[in-house]
Design a protein around this motif. Structure first.
Motif, short mmCIF file in Angstrom:
data_model
loop_
_atom_site.label_atom_id
_atom_site.label_comp_id
_atom_site.label_asym_id
_atom_site.label_seq_id
_atom_site.Cartn_x
_atom_site.Cartn_y
_atom_site.Cartn_z
N ASP A 132 0.45 -1.38 0.14
CA ASP A 132 -0.59 0.03 -0.06
C ASP A 132 0.66 1.16 0.04
OD1 ASP A 132 -2.19 1.65 0.00
OD2 ASP A 132 -2.74 1.39 2.29
N PRO A 133 2.08 1.60 -1.09
CA PRO A 133 2.79 2.32 -0.58
C PRO A 133 2.20 3.56 -1.23
CG PRO A 133 2.74 1.43 -2.90
CD PRO A 133 1.77 0.40 -1.98
N GLU A 134 0.83 3.89 -2.06
CA GLU A 134 0.22 4.81 -2.32
C GLU A 134 -0.47 5.24 -0.80
OE1 GLU A 134 0.74 5.76 -5.24
OE2 GLU A 134 1.45 4.73 -6.56
N ASN A 135 -0.72 4.64 0.22
CA ASN A 135 -2.03 5.67 1.17
C ASN A 135 -1.27 6.52 2.00
OD1 ASN A 135 -3.26 5.34 3.47
ND2 ASN A 135 -3.08 3.81 3.86
N PRO A 136 -1.98 7.62 1.42
CA PRO A 136 -1.73 9.18 1.82
C PRO A 136 -1.07 9.10 3.58
CG PRO A 136 -4.12 9.21 1.22
CD PRO A 136 -3.40 7.99 0.92
N GLU A 137 -1.34 8.32 4.30
CA GLU A 137 -1.21 8.24 5.72
C GLU A 137 0.14 8.04 5.87
OE1 GLU A 137 -3.45 5.49 8.14
OE2 GLU A 137 -5.79 6.57 7.44
N PHE A 138 0.61 7.05 4.44
CA PHE A 138 2.50 6.79 5.05
C PHE A 138 3.04 7.05 4.24
CE2 PHE A 138 -0.13 2.29 5.38
CZ PHE A 138 -0.42 2.44 6.50
N ALA A 139 2.81 8.29 3.84
CA ALA A 139 3.45 9.30 2.25
C ALA A 139 5.11 9.33 3.16
CB ALA A 139 2.76 10.60 1.93
#
Length: 204
Positions: free
Chosen positions: A80-87
């Motif tokens: 899930d690299p696109e998840n903004p929470e992990f940006a």
């Protein structure tokens, strides 16, 4: 001759002989090589042995390119690299991390990370990638090749720790392969794996 004078005459030649022996020993001794100076650049390790291919069909990470992995290095897809929470962890400038290749099983502390950026010139993506690295300095770019592909490579430092990356443009976007490391010594020890990846890179 008085005993005291005889003793002195005997002692002096003996002392001279002993001194001469020490001098001859010192002159005839082969000096040991000097130890490497602190902070000196270590010699690069031997070429890494290829053990697997990353990026191709059936590999651990689906990528726009493929390249050889050094023996013992373990790849893992970033979830899930696109998840903004992990940006903050998965994005750097225009690039998103897609795959991490762990060097610990091979005896080093560091990762070879593969990032992708939107389609465009490789150098532009790599420049944005480095600019986004806080504390980067001593930045040097050069045009080179990754396998048969035109590439841009960068070397730089982050808080006195050496880092480097190369980037290639593909129809599916720019791919950046980055090598960090716990410290400069670890980084240099892992260079053969990085060079193996760069020299075997191919599209698709």
């Amino acid at each position: 001759m008085p005993e005291r004078a005889r003793a002195m005459r005997t002692a002096v030649p003996a002392a001279l002989v002993a001194a001469a022996g020490l001098l001859l020993t010192a002159c005839g001794t082969t000096p040991k090589p000097d130890a490497p100076a602190a902070g000196a650049t270590p010699q690069r390790s031997a070429a890494a042995k290829a053990a697997a291919t990353l990026g191709g069909p059936g590999s651990a990470c689906a990528l726009p390119v493929s390249f050889a992995l050094a023996e013992g290095w373990e790849p893992k897809t970033v979830k899930d690299p696109e998840n903004p929470e992990f940006a903050a962890l998965t994005r750097q400038g225009p690039a998103v991390v897609r795959c991490e290749v762990d060097a610990k099983p091979a005896g080093n502390i560091g990762y070879l990370r593969v990032w992708t950026a939107p389609e465009g010139p490789a150098r532009a993506a790599l420049e944005g990638f480095v600019r986004a690295e806080k504390g980067s300095s001593a930045v040097a770019f050069r045009e080179t090749r990754a396998g048969a592909l035109p590439a841009t490579e960068v070397t730089y430092s982050v808080r006195d720790k050496e880092e480097r990356a190369f980037a290639v443009a593909t129809p599916e976007g720019t791919v950046i392969v980055h090598l960090g490391g716990l410290d400069t010594d670890e980084h240099r020890a892992m260079l053969p794996a990085y060079e193996l990846a760069k020299s075997t890179t191919q599209a698709g």
